[in-house]
Design a protein around this motif. Structure first.
Motif, PDB file in Angstrom:
ATOM      1  N   ASN A 283      40.618  38.204  23.748  1.00 17.81           N
ATOM      2  CA  ASN A 283      42.027  37.964  23.452  1.00 17.81           C
ATOM      3  C   ASN A 283      42.094  36.617  22.743  1.00 17.81           C
ATOM      4  N   ASN A 284      41.945  36.651  21.427  1.00 20.00           N
ATOM      5  CA  ASN A 284      41.865  35.402  20.673  1.00 20.00           C
ATOM      6  C   ASN A 284      43.261  34.916  20.304  1.00 20.00           C
ATOM      7  N   ALA A 285      43.542  33.679  20.683  1.00 21.88           N
ATOM      8  CA  ALA A 285      44.891  33.139  20.468  1.00 21.88           C
ATOM      9  C   ALA A 285      45.098  32.641  19.045  1.00 21.88           C
ATOM     10  N   GLU A 286      44.025  32.501  18.256  1.00 23.11           N
ATOM     11  CA  GLU A 286      44.179  31.912  16.921  1.00 23.11           C
ATOM     12  C   GLU A 286      43.891  32.866  15.781  1.00 23.11           C
ATOM     13  N   PHE A 287      42.860  33.680  15.936  1.00 21.41           N
ATOM     14  CA  PHE A 287      42.418  34.493  14.800  1.00 21.41           C
ATOM     15  C   PHE A 287      42.819  35.957  14.989  1.00 21.41           C
ATOM     16  N   VAL A 288      43.495  36.469  13.976  1.00 20.72           N
ATOM     17  CA  VAL A 288      43.852  37.898  13.984  1.00 20.72           C
ATOM     18  C   VAL A 288      43.237  38.486  12.723  1.00 20.72           C
ATOM     19  N   ASP A 289      42.068  39.064  12.852  1.00 25.35           N
ATOM     20  CA  ASP A 289      41.394  39.670  11.692  1.00 25.35           C
ATOM     21  C   ASP A 289      40.333  40.628  12.213  1.00 25.35           C
ATOM     22  N   SER A 290      39.558  41.194  11.300  1.00 26.20           N
ATOM     23  CA  SER A 290      38.639  42.258  11.722  1.00 26.20           C
ATOM     24  C   SER A 290      37.481  41.732  12.569  1.00 26.20           C
ATOM     25  N   PHE A 291      37.288  40.402  12.643  1.00 28.08           N
ATOM     26  CA  PHE A 291      36.203  39.861  13.463  1.00 28.08           C
ATOM     27  C   PHE A 291      36.644  39.598  14.897  1.00 28.08           C
ATOM     28  N   HIS A 292      37.930  39.734  15.165  1.00 30.71           N
ATOM     29  CA  HIS A 292      38.440  39.312  16.474  1.00 30.71           C
ATOM     30  C   HIS A 292      39.292  40.374  17.133  1.00 30.71           C
ATOM     31  N   GLY A 293      39.343  40.267  18.476  1.00 31.16           N
ATOM     32  CA  GLY A 293      40.214  41.130  19.260  1.00 31.16           C
ATOM     33  C   GLY A 293      41.333  40.297  19.860  1.00 31.16           C
ATOM     34  N   ASN A 294      42.462  40.917  20.097  1.00 26.67           N
ATOM     35  CA  ASN A 294      43.612  40.188  20.628  1.00 26.67           C
ATOM     36  C   ASN A 294      44.218  40.887  21.840  1.00 26.67           C
ATOM     37  N   GLU A 295      43.471  41.864  22.364  1.00 23.10           N
ATOM     38  CA  GLU A 295      44.027  42.608  23.506  1.00 23.10           C
ATOM     39  C   GLU A 295      43.072  42.682  24.681  1.00 23.10           C
ATOM     40  N   GLY A 296      41.938  41.985  24.606  1.00 21.71           N
ATOM     41  CA  GLY A 296      40.978  42.014  25.713  1.00 21.71           C
ATOM     42  C   GLY A 296      41.358  41.041  26.817  1.00 21.71           C
ATOM     43  N   GLY A 297      40.533  41.001  27.861  1.00 20.91           N
ATOM     44  CA  GLY A 297      40.838  40.138  29.006  1.00 20.91           C
ATOM     45  C   GLY A 297      40.353  38.707  28.840  1.00 20.91           C
ATOM     46  N   LEU A 298      39.398  38.485  27.924  1.00 23.14           N
ATOM     47  CA  LEU A 298      38.777  37.158  27.809  1.00 23.14           C
ATOM     48  C   LEU A 298      39.596  36.281  26.863  1.00 23.14           C
ATOM     49  N   ASN A 299      40.251  35.268  27.417  1.00 27.56           N
ATOM     50  CA  ASN A 299      41.089  34.390  26.602  1.00 27.56           C
ATOM     51  C   ASN A 299      40.227  33.395  25.835  1.00 27.56           C
ATOM     52  N   VAL A 300      40.410  33.376  24.525  1.00 25.55           N
ATOM     53  CA  VAL A 300      39.646  32.494  23.646  1.00 25.55           C
ATOM     54  C   VAL A 300      40.659  31.688  22.835  1.00 25.55           C
ATOM     55  N   THR A 301      40.470  30.381  22.812  1.00 22.39           N
ATOM     56  CA  THR A 301      41.498  29.560  22.182  1.00 22.39           C
ATOM     57  C   THR A 301      40.953  28.210  21.722  1.00 22.39           C
ATOM     58  N   ALA A 302      41.764  27.499  20.950  1.00 23.85           N
ATOM     59  CA  ALA A 302      41.441  26.108  20.603  1.00 23.85           C
ATOM     60  C   ALA A 302      41.693  25.236  21.823  1.00 23.85           C
ATOM     61  N   ARG A 303      41.047  24.055  21.856  1.00 23.93           N
ATOM     62  CA  ARG A 303      41.280  23.186  23.015  1.00 23.93           C
ATOM     63  C   ARG A 303      42.625  22.491  22.895  1.00 23.93           C
ATOM     64  N   ARG A 304      43.147  22.053  24.037  1.00 21.80           N
ATOM     65  CA  ARG A 304      44.454  21.395  24.041  1.00 21.80           C
ATOM     66  C   ARG A 304      44.355  19.917  23.723  1.00 21.80           C
ATOM     67  N   TRP A 305      43.255  19.280  24.075  1.00 20.09           N
ATOM     68  CA  TRP A 305      43.091  17.859  23.766  1.00 20.09           C
ATOM     69  C   TRP A 305      41.900  17.717  22.838  1.00 20.09           C
ATOM     70  N   LEU A 306      42.091  17.009  21.767  1.00 17.35           N
ATOM     71  CA  LEU A 306      41.010  16.830  20.798  1.00 17.35           C
ATOM     72  C   LEU A 306      40.923  15.356  20.445  1.00 17.35           C
ATOM     73  N   SER A 307      39.715  14.826  20.534  1.00 15.74           N
ATOM     74  CA  SER A 307      39.524  13.420  20.190  1.00 15.74           C
ATOM     75  C   SER A 307      39.613  13.248  18.668  1.00 15.74           C
ATOM     76  N   PRO A 308      40.190  12.149  18.182  1.00 19.40           N
ATOM     77  CA  PRO A 308      40.173  11.907  16.727  1.00 19.40           C
ATOM     78  C   PRO A 308      38.750  11.750  16.189  1.00 19.40           C
ATOM     79  N   HIS A 309      37.806  11.437  17.070  1.00 17.46           N
ATOM     80  CA  HIS A 309      36.418  11.295  16.604  1.00 17.46           C
ATOM     81  C   HIS A 309      35.843  12.637  16.153  1.00 17.46           C
ATOM     82  N   ALA A 310      36.390  13.741  16.684  1.00 14.84           N
ATOM     83  CA  ALA A 310      35.905  15.060  16.244  1.00 14.84           C
ATOM     84  C   ALA A 310      36.257  15.271  14.770  1.00 14.84           C
ATOM     85  N   ASP A 311      37.472  14.858  14.385  1.00 12.96           N
ATOM     86  CA  ASP A 311      37.846  14.958  12.967  1.00 12.96           C
ATOM     87  C   ASP A 311      36.948  14.071  12.112  1.00 12.96           C
TER      88      ASP A 311
END
Ligand SMILES: Cc1cc2nc3c(=O)[nH]c(=O)nc-3n(C[C@H](O)[C@H](O)[C@H](O)COP(=O)(O)OP(=O)(O)OC[C@H]3O[C@@H](n4cnc5c(N)ncnc54)[C@H](O)[C@@H]3O)c2cc1C
Length: 537
Positions: free
Chosen positions: A127-155
């Motif tokens: 169940n991907n919260a960001e990508f809706v395309d042929s590589f991803h599913g959006n109706e499964g049980g496994l929640n996949v998402t971006a993180r909520r907190w991101l350090s500016p050092h990652a950018d």
């Protein structure tokens, strides 16, 4: 004696999926899990996963002396609770490359496991919260998402990698795996989504599922060439339970081969050494173990926005209130997926950026703030083994990962450090980096390889110990049936013919999906012939 159509041994990444899919189709399923509930707050809190190490939810294994690592013993944590290692892991969602699965199919005879074959089984769970395309599913049980907190050092890491010539990649699980970008996590609302959350809890809503925790399976009971039940220990007593259709071993890459060998299925010579009567001489059980060597580089930094203050109670309170803030970061934020050799068909390095120190499994706590780039060598060729210490099921298995036992693997790590030098030399990341503390000043070109062997650990990705293959080179056939025994399958990370070039939770969940589909196909085909039941322990 109580009996079930299916017995699933181990409620980990794969076992939870199998229990869900078989029970959803109406079958009775008994799930036996050696660990207990997954109710520790460290399970849910992404940044605190290392706090589970060596506690009651960890199998807490150590390797035998590792020949490629100057004889060091390496700590090998594994989840011992509902969700298994998916309740303890760093939550990175990474499937591996197209070439991994095509290689399983073309080089290892794993018919039905090419990328095109497995993609629908990845998307079915997701169940991907960001990508809706042929590589991803959006109706499964496994929640996949971006993180909520991101350090500016990652950018800053991403921008510096781009300046060093690496292309941006918004989705490591899309059309291309190579490039630089942010990881997605198996999480929702800042909290872990384990296989127990995604699959087992829904399955337990069904009356046909029975779960017994603190139930350690000792062996599979075999009668006339067929698995007819299992023996397990619960509350100090041994119990036998019989099965009508199949036993499914999903105990992970260390414990599945242990259970097979305790059942008399394994290398005959080794079983004789430990005094176990040989049922099937299966020389590949416990062999071919693979993991990803992980070589970790650190820098001091005088900048804020690192994970160095995770012990601050205010951060924990913030996360408890609404799942936000630094505790919702699972440490590894961004990565470069890179080929150290252009002739390869996919990236052999995953360079993981952590906005803090991750040193010695999180135990070594420097007093300063730091940043980490950890190099996971994703295409290792070394293979190790899992053997029994004795015939006693409570004895930890003997594990040798054989990390970096081939010189060419160390050469590849040296090349990867060359790329790190280029990324850290310029761009915005360089401004945040202070002194490099590991490798420190005493390490130069002449002793870099020794430093690599002295420091490398693994990426917690044990796999391949009951791999798909023929009876001569594997343990299970491509439909995951154990060679030589009817009614017995392995469905977990053990069956990978070669380790994927990425983190192993998502592919293991896919193996759970694929395995369950094979089992259901067979159940549909089979006439419901009653099997022999167990008569004695
Ligand atoms: C610290 C750590 C960090 C990781 N980070 C990541 C990551 O960020 N991303 C990623 O993709 N992968 C990661 N992984 C790897 C990933 O979690 C594993 O590859 C995956 O969970 C393996 O799934 P499995 O089903 O094979 O085994 P497991 O999930 O380990 O499940 C096996 C289950 O069987 C039970 N069991 C074992 N023996 C018995 C027995 N005799 N009787 C009954 N039950 C038994 C165990 O208690 C366990 O619950 C990490 C792993 C660890 C340990």
């Amino acid at each position: 004696m109580e009996s079930f159509e299916f017995i699933v041994v181990g409620a980990g990444s794969a076992g939870c999926v199998v229990a869900d899919r078989l029970s959803a189709a109406g079958h009775t399923v008994l799930v036996l899990e050696a660990g207990g509930a997954d109710d520790d707050v460290f399970v849910k809190a992404p940044a605190l996963f290392a706090g589970l190490f060596q506690g009651p939810h960890d199998w807490n294994y150590n390797s035998e002396p590792e020949p490629g690592l100057f004889g060091r013993r390496v700590f090998l944590p594994r989840g011992k609770m509902l969700g298994g290692s998916s309740s303890m892991n760093a939550m990175i969602y990474m499937r591996g490359s197209r070439a991994d699965f095509d290689g399983w199919s073309s080089e290892y005879g794993a018919t039905g496991w090419s990328y095109d074959d497995v993609l629908p089984h990845f998307t079915a769970s997701e169940n991907n919260a960001e990508f809706v395309d042929s590589f991803h599913g959006n109706e499964g049980g496994l929640n996949v998402t971006a993180r909520r907190w991101l350090s500016p050092h990652a950018d800053a890491f991403i921008e510096s990698a781009v300046e060093a010539g690496i292309e941006r990649n918004p989705d490591f699980n899309g059309a291309e795996q190579e490039g630089v970008g942010l990881f997605q996590l198996t999480a929702k609302d800042g909290r872990r989504c384990s296989a127990a959350d995604a699959f087992l809890r829904p399955a337990l809503e069904r009356p046909q599922v029975t779960l017994i925790t603190h139930a350690t399976v000792h062996r599979v009971v075999v009668d006339d060439g067929a698995a007819v039940g299992v023996v397990y220990e619960h509350e100090g007593a041994l119990h036998t339970v019989s099965v009508e259709r199949e036993v499914i071993l999903s105990a992970g890459a260390y414990n599945t081969p242990q259970i097979l060998m305790l059942s008399g299925i394994g290398p005959a010579e080794h079983l004789a050494e430990v005094g176990i009567p040989v049922l099937i001489d299966s020389p590949n059980v416990g062999q071919h173990l693979q993991d990803h060597p992980l070589t970790i580089l650190h820098w001091d930094t005088d900048q804020g926005d690192t994970l160095s203050d995770l012990a601050d109670p205010a951060l924990f309170e913030q996360w408890m209130a609404d799942g936000s803030g630094k505790i919702s970061s699972a440490a590894a934020e961004a990565a470069v997926l890179w080929k150290s050799d252009e002739s390869l068909d996919s990236a052999d390095f995953q360079m993981v950026f952590v906005p803090g120190y991750f040193w010695e499994h999180g135990w070594r706590r420097p007093t300063t703030s730091g940043l980490t780039i950890a190099l996971s060598y994703n295409r290792p060729t070394s293979r190790g083994s899992v053997r029994l210490r004795s015939a006693d099921p409570s004895d930890a298995p003997r594990i040798v990962s054989n990390l970096l036992s081939e010189e060419r693997e160390v050469d590849a790590v040296v090349r990867a450090i060359g790329l790190v030098d280029r990324i850290t030399a310029g761009g915005p990341l360089a401004k945040a980096l202070g002194e490099r503390v590991n490798p420190g000043r005493g390490v130069g070109a002449d002793n870099l390889k020794d430093w690599i062997r002295a420091e490398t650990q693994h990426m917690y990705h044990a796999s391949c110990t009951a791999r798909i293959g023929t009876p001569d080179d594997g343990v299970v056939d491509p439909e995951l049936r154990v060679h030589g025994i009817r009614g017995l399958r392995v469905v977990d990370a053990s069956v990978m013919p070669r380790i994927t070039s990425g983190n192993t939770n998502a592919p293991t969940i896919m193996i759970g999906e694929r395995g369950a589909a094979f089992i259901l196909d067979a159940a549909d085909e089979a006439a419901a012939v009653p099997r022999v039941s167990v008569s004695a322990v």
